[in-house]
Design a protein around this motif. Structure first.
Motif, PDB file in Angstrom:
ATOM      1  N   ASP A  81     -11.025 -37.322 -39.559  1.00  0.00           N
ATOM      2  CA  ASP A  81     -12.409 -36.893 -39.749  1.00  0.00           C
ATOM      3  C   ASP A  81     -12.386 -35.498 -40.380  1.00  0.00           C
ATOM      4  O   ASP A  81     -11.900 -34.552 -39.771  1.00  0.00           O
ATOM      5  N   PRO A  82     -12.883 -35.338 -41.606  1.00  0.00           N
ATOM      6  CA  PRO A  82     -12.837 -34.032 -42.263  1.00  0.00           C
ATOM      7  C   PRO A  82     -13.699 -32.964 -41.591  1.00  0.00           C
ATOM      8  O   PRO A  82     -13.551 -31.781 -41.892  1.00  0.00           O
ATOM      9  N   MET A  83     -14.576 -33.355 -40.665  1.00  0.00           N
ATOM     10  CA  MET A  83     -15.445 -32.394 -39.979  1.00  0.00           C
ATOM     11  C   MET A  83     -14.988 -32.093 -38.558  1.00  0.00           C
ATOM     12  O   MET A  83     -15.702 -31.441 -37.794  1.00  0.00           O
ATOM     13  N   ILE A  84     -13.783 -32.495 -38.197  1.00  0.00           N
ATOM     14  CA  ILE A  84     -13.409 -32.571 -36.789  1.00  0.00           C
ATOM     15  C   ILE A  84     -12.984 -31.249 -36.163  1.00  0.00           C
ATOM     16  O   ILE A  84     -12.993 -31.090 -34.942  1.00  0.00           O
ATOM     17  N   THR A  85     -12.635 -30.236 -36.951  1.00  0.00           N
ATOM     18  CA  THR A  85     -11.924 -29.068 -36.432  1.00  0.00           C
ATOM     19  C   THR A  85     -12.656 -28.362 -35.299  1.00  0.00           C
ATOM     20  O   THR A  85     -12.078 -28.086 -34.250  1.00  0.00           O
ATOM     21  N   LEU A  86     -13.930 -28.030 -35.486  1.00  0.00           N
ATOM     22  CA  LEU A  86     -14.629 -27.113 -34.585  1.00  0.00           C
ATOM     23  C   LEU A  86     -15.906 -27.721 -33.989  1.00  0.00           C
ATOM     24  O   LEU A  86     -16.573 -28.540 -34.630  1.00  0.00           O
ATOM     25  N   ASN A  87     -16.259 -27.245 -32.799  1.00  0.00           N
ATOM     26  CA  ASN A  87     -17.532 -27.581 -32.166  1.00  0.00           C
ATOM     27  C   ASN A  87     -18.534 -26.425 -32.280  1.00  0.00           C
ATOM     28  O   ASN A  87     -19.500 -26.373 -31.513  1.00  0.00           O
ATOM     29  N   THR A  88     -18.327 -25.537 -33.218  1.00  0.00           N
ATOM     30  CA  THR A  88     -19.104 -24.294 -33.263  1.00  0.00           C
ATOM     31  C   THR A  88     -20.307 -24.277 -34.206  1.00  0.00           C
ATOM     32  O   THR A  88     -21.311 -23.627 -33.892  1.00  0.00           O
ATOM     33  N   PRO A  89     -20.280 -24.924 -35.392  1.00  0.00           N
ATOM     34  CA  PRO A  89     -21.427 -24.773 -36.306  1.00  0.00           C
ATOM     35  C   PRO A  89     -22.746 -25.265 -35.726  1.00  0.00           C
ATOM     36  O   PRO A  89     -23.819 -24.817 -36.150  1.00  0.00           O
ATOM     37  N   ASP A  90     -22.686 -26.169 -34.753  1.00  0.00           N
ATOM     38  CA  ASP A  90     -23.886 -26.767 -34.180  1.00  0.00           C
ATOM     39  C   ASP A  90     -24.855 -25.706 -33.656  1.00  0.00           C
ATOM     40  O   ASP A  90     -26.076 -25.849 -33.793  1.00  0.00           O
ATOM     41  N   ASN A  91     -24.311 -24.632 -33.064  1.00  0.00           N
ATOM     42  CA  ASN A  91     -25.198 -23.644 -32.467  1.00  0.00           C
ATOM     43  C   ASN A  91     -25.496 -22.467 -33.377  1.00  0.00           C
ATOM     44  O   ASN A  91     -26.303 -21.601 -33.010  1.00  0.00           O
TER      45      ASN A  91
ATOM     46  N   ALA B   7     -13.569 -26.616  -8.400  1.00  0.00           N
ATOM     47  CA  ALA B   7     -12.924 -26.144  -7.172  1.00  0.00           C
ATOM     48  C   ALA B   7     -13.485 -24.802  -6.715  1.00  0.00           C
ATOM     49  O   ALA B   7     -13.433 -24.477  -5.524  1.00  0.00           O
ATOM     50  N   SER B   8     -14.051 -24.044  -7.647  1.00  0.00           N
ATOM     51  CA  SER B   8     -14.625 -22.741  -7.298  1.00  0.00           C
ATOM     52  C   SER B   8     -16.052 -22.859  -6.791  1.00  0.00           C
ATOM     53  O   SER B   8     -16.682 -21.843  -6.445  1.00  0.00           O
ATOM     54  N   GLY B   9     -16.603 -24.080  -6.787  1.00  0.00           N
ATOM     55  CA  GLY B   9     -17.940 -24.292  -6.276  1.00  0.00           C
ATOM     56  C   GLY B   9     -19.016 -24.442  -7.322  1.00  0.00           C
ATOM     57  O   GLY B   9     -20.202 -24.576  -6.990  1.00  0.00           O
ATOM     58  N   VAL B  10     -18.638 -24.442  -8.599  1.00  0.00           N
ATOM     59  CA  VAL B  10     -19.606 -24.607  -9.676  1.00  0.00           C
ATOM     60  C   VAL B  10     -19.883 -26.090  -9.891  1.00  0.00           C
ATOM     61  O   VAL B  10     -18.957 -26.895  -9.983  1.00  0.00           O
ATOM     62  N   ALA B  11     -21.160 -26.455  -9.971  1.00  0.00           N
ATOM     63  CA  ALA B  11     -21.531 -27.850 -10.187  1.00  0.00           C
ATOM     64  C   ALA B  11     -21.289 -28.237 -11.637  1.00  0.00           C
ATOM     65  O   ALA B  11     -21.857 -27.638 -12.550  1.00  0.00           O
ATOM     66  N   VAL B  12     -20.421 -29.228 -11.865  1.00  0.00           N
ATOM     67  CA  VAL B  12     -20.076 -29.692 -13.208  1.00  0.00           C
ATOM     68  C   VAL B  12     -20.519 -31.138 -13.362  1.00  0.00           C
ATOM     69  O   VAL B  12     -20.164 -31.991 -12.540  1.00  0.00           O
ATOM     70  N   GLU B  13     -21.308 -31.413 -14.404  1.00  0.00           N
ATOM     71  CA  GLU B  13     -21.777 -32.770 -14.696  1.00  0.00           C
ATOM     72  C   GLU B  13     -21.330 -33.171 -16.100  1.00  0.00           C
ATOM     73  O   GLU B  13     -21.341 -32.339 -17.011  1.00  0.00           O
ATOM     74  N   ARG B  14     -20.951 -34.428 -16.268  1.00  0.00           N
ATOM     75  CA  ARG B  14     -20.540 -34.925 -17.582  1.00  0.00           C
ATOM     76  C   ARG B  14     -21.774 -35.387 -18.364  1.00  0.00           C
ATOM     77  O   ARG B  14     -22.684 -36.011 -17.804  1.00  0.00           O
ATOM     78  N   ILE B  15     -21.770 -35.085 -19.669  1.00  0.00           N
ATOM     79  CA  ILE B  15     -22.881 -35.530 -20.523  1.00  0.00           C
ATOM     80  C   ILE B  15     -22.328 -36.072 -21.839  1.00  0.00           C
ATOM     81  O   ILE B  15     -21.222 -35.738 -22.262  1.00  0.00           O
ATOM     82  N   ASP B  16     -23.139 -36.908 -22.486  1.00  0.00           N
ATOM     83  CA  ASP B  16     -22.871 -37.290 -23.867  1.00  0.00           C
ATOM     84  C   ASP B  16     -23.279 -36.133 -24.785  1.00  0.00           C
ATOM     85  O   ASP B  16     -24.106 -35.292 -24.416  1.00  0.00           O
ATOM     86  N   SER B  17     -22.746 -36.120 -25.958  1.00  0.00           N
ATOM     87  CA  SER B  17     -23.000 -35.013 -26.868  1.00  0.00           C
ATOM     88  C   SER B  17     -24.447 -34.997 -27.369  1.00  0.00           C
ATOM     89  O   SER B  17     -24.972 -36.042 -27.776  1.00  0.00           O
ATOM     90  N   PRO B  18     -25.082 -33.815 -27.370  1.00  0.00           N
ATOM     91  CA  PRO B  18     -26.404 -33.700 -27.981  1.00  0.00           C
ATOM     92  C   PRO B  18     -26.327 -33.543 -29.497  1.00  0.00           C
ATOM     93  O   PRO B  18     -27.350 -33.425 -30.167  1.00  0.00           O
ATOM     94  N   SER B  19     -25.100 -33.525 -30.031  1.00  0.00           N
ATOM     95  CA  SER B  19     -24.896 -33.309 -31.464  1.00  0.00           C
ATOM     96  C   SER B  19     -23.903 -34.323 -31.992  1.00  0.00           C
ATOM     97  O   SER B  19     -23.308 -35.096 -31.235  1.00  0.00           O
ATOM     98  N   ASP B  20     -23.725 -34.341 -33.311  1.00  0.00           N
ATOM     99  CA  ASP B  20     -22.785 -35.268 -33.929  1.00  0.00           C
ATOM    100  C   ASP B  20     -22.457 -34.756 -35.334  1.00  0.00           C
ATOM    101  O   ASP B  20     -22.841 -33.651 -35.711  1.00  0.00           O
ATOM    102  N   ASN B  21     -21.768 -35.566 -36.100  1.00  0.00           N
ATOM    103  CA  ASN B  21     -21.366 -35.121 -37.438  1.00  0.00           C
ATOM    104  C   ASN B  21     -22.540 -34.969 -38.388  1.00  0.00           C
ATOM    105  O   ASN B  21     -22.432 -34.268 -39.404  1.00  0.00           O
ATOM    106  N   ASP B  22     -23.665 -35.606 -38.084  1.00  0.00           N
ATOM    107  CA  ASP B  22     -24.849 -35.416 -38.916  1.00  0.00           C
ATOM    108  C   ASP B  22     -25.304 -33.957 -38.866  1.00  0.00           C
ATOM    109  O   ASP B  22     -25.761 -33.404 -39.864  1.00  0.00           O
ATOM    110  N   THR B  23     -25.150 -33.317 -37.708  1.00  0.00           N
ATOM    111  CA  THR B  23     -25.503 -31.894 -37.573  1.00  0.00           C
ATOM    112  C   THR B  23     -24.651 -31.045 -38.499  1.00  0.00           C
ATOM    113  O   THR B  23     -25.167 -30.200 -39.251  1.00  0.00           O
TER     114      THR B  23
END
Length: 449
Positions: A379-389, A269-285
């Motif tokens: 899923d025992p790895m589910i808590t965070l989306n942070t270790p990937d980066n 709504a603020s004018g920022v272009a938002v696009e949906r993507i599939d995840s570039p990461s997964d539990n293997d990461t």
């Protein structure tokens, strides 16, 4: 706040002694949070009395996470193994730089043992509590610093991040948490997680994060990963494209997802272009991150093997696993970093950022354990989306996006191209403008006299 307070000290309008005393008063009044685990009152007051009143952080009280060195004091890392260790002989780079800018160390904040989990509790000092809901955790491993800042106990507190330890706590207490490009903040003391761990910056506003980061960024002697200061583009720039990813894991709690969707709608709504993507990461990461991090933690404590029985359950479990990692498994996990990093790089074209919820699970108990379920998925790895980066080295910022069903803040994570940290901070600043957040937890006030 930081620049304004320091300017008043430089002008003579505020005495550093009064700032130190105010921080000590607030720490005492909020003892129930168990955020601050060591206080250096007399030393801090002596420094304040003789302060030059110069520097970008002139006279501002500073709390240091109990995993960063402070010359003349013991760093316990929340472990019984180091309660009686010799005092530190040097300051960590960030402590040295913040002190050189005029900050005054007043004490230490709590951390899980060796920063090895995402709730802040250890056998030495116990659990730190979230000022938004004391039954819940402020995350980890920088939970003590995050809780102290959200409660206004000091204007500055150090935070560090090897798997989300800046961003997770910032999300859990409603703050801005910035993990820079790996190497942006040089390390004079090698961390246990050699290529994952970096110091970061946490504060209530993007402006204050920028003030602190502009002081702490830069190379350090011996750090083979460190990047020249001018190699990091820190100034905020609004991204041209925002790629929205529901999760890097397998599922998300519905209240977290609702906040994420609302924030995406507000951005659009603020004018920022938002696009949906599939995840570039997964539990293997995150599995490969775990292989590397546990192997490195185990090796770093090998000389203490005769005392491993004194470690917390969560550290014992990690070194038990880490002891089984073979050299082939370790190197294979390291090689995986190139593949995953390339997938992120393919998406993070110039002017582009990726956004996800910082955590997939709603807030968890102060004493742990971490959630092993989010949405409809176990899923025992589910808590965070942070270790990937940490795995890839990309910069990432967490900013508040609302409250979960427990009345605890949750965050949206912004990931930017390496060295383009200002893109993540630029979207953070835009979100701060269009969807502002409280500067402290309810019942607390921002640090001031």
């Amino acid at each position: 706040m930081l620049s304004e307070l320091a300017a008043q000290v430089r002008s003579g309008a505020i005495d550093p002694v009064d700032l130190v005393n105010e921080s000590l008063r607030r720490i005492e009044a909020a003892k129930e949070l168990n955020a601050v685990v060591a206080i250096y009152a007399e030393e801090a007051l002596e420094v304040a009395r003789h302060h030059s009143r110069q520097g970008a952080l002139a006279g501002l009280p500073l709390l240091v996470k109990d995993m960063a060195r402070v010359k003349g004091h013991v760093t316990t890392a929340g472990s019984r193994l180091y309660v009686d260790a010799a005092p530190d002989e040097v300051d960590d780079t960030v402590v040295e730089r913040l002190r050189a800018a005029g900050a005054i160390v007043v004490g230490r904040t709590n951390s899980p043992e060796f920063g090895a989990t995402a709730y802040t509790s250890n056998p030495v000092f116990g659990a730190t509590r979230n000022p938004w809901n004391p039954e819940k955790s402020p995350g980890g491993s920088s939970g003590g610093s995050a809780a102290a800042l959200a409660a206004g106990l000091s204007p500055l507190a150090t935070t560090s991040d090897g798997g989300g330890s800046v961003r997770g706590p910032a999300a859990a207490v409603g703050l801005v948490g910035y993990k820079p490009t790996m190497g942006a903040i040089g390390r004079n003391v090698l961390p246990r997680w050699i290529e994952f761990s970096t110091q970061g910056t946490t504060s209530a506003t993007v402006a204050d994060v920028l003030t602190e980061a502009s002081i702490t960024l830069g190379e350090a002697r011996g750090d083979f990963l460190s990047v020249p200061r001018d190699g990091i583009h820190l100034s905020p720039v609004l991204p041209a494209r925002v790629l929205a990813c529901r999760t890097f894991r397998t599922d998300v709690d519905p209240d977290i997802e609702a906040n994420f969707e609302h924030t995406l709608s507000t951005l659009a709504a603020s004018g920022v272009a938002v696009e949906r993507i599939d995840s570039p990461s997964d539990n293997d990461t995150i599995w490969n991150w775990f292989v590397i991090s546990t192997a490195e933690l185990t090796q770093s404590l090998r000389h203490e093997e005769h005392r491993w029985d004194q470690l917390s359950d969560y550290v014992q479990a990690q070194i038990k696993f880490g002891s089984t990692v073979t050299i082939d498994q370790y190197i294979a996990a390291q090689r995986k970093r190139h593949e995953v990093s390339a997938r992120f790089d393919d998406l993070l074209t110039p002017g582009t950022v990726i956004v996800t919820p910082t955590a997939n699970a709603r807030s968890w108990p102060a004493e742990g354990p971490l959630p092993t379920r989010a949405g409809n998925t176990d899923d025992p790895m589910i808590t965070l989306n942070t270790p990937d980066n940490n795995f890839t080295g990309h910069p990432a910022v967490s900013v508040p996006m609302g409250l979960d069903d427990n009345g605890v803040p949750c965050g949206i994570q912004v990931v930017a191209p390496r060295f383009q940290d200002g893109l993540a901070l630029g979207l953070a600043a835009h979100l701060e403008k269009i969807q502002p957040w409280a500067l402290t937890a309810p019942g607390y006030t921002s640090f001031s006299l």
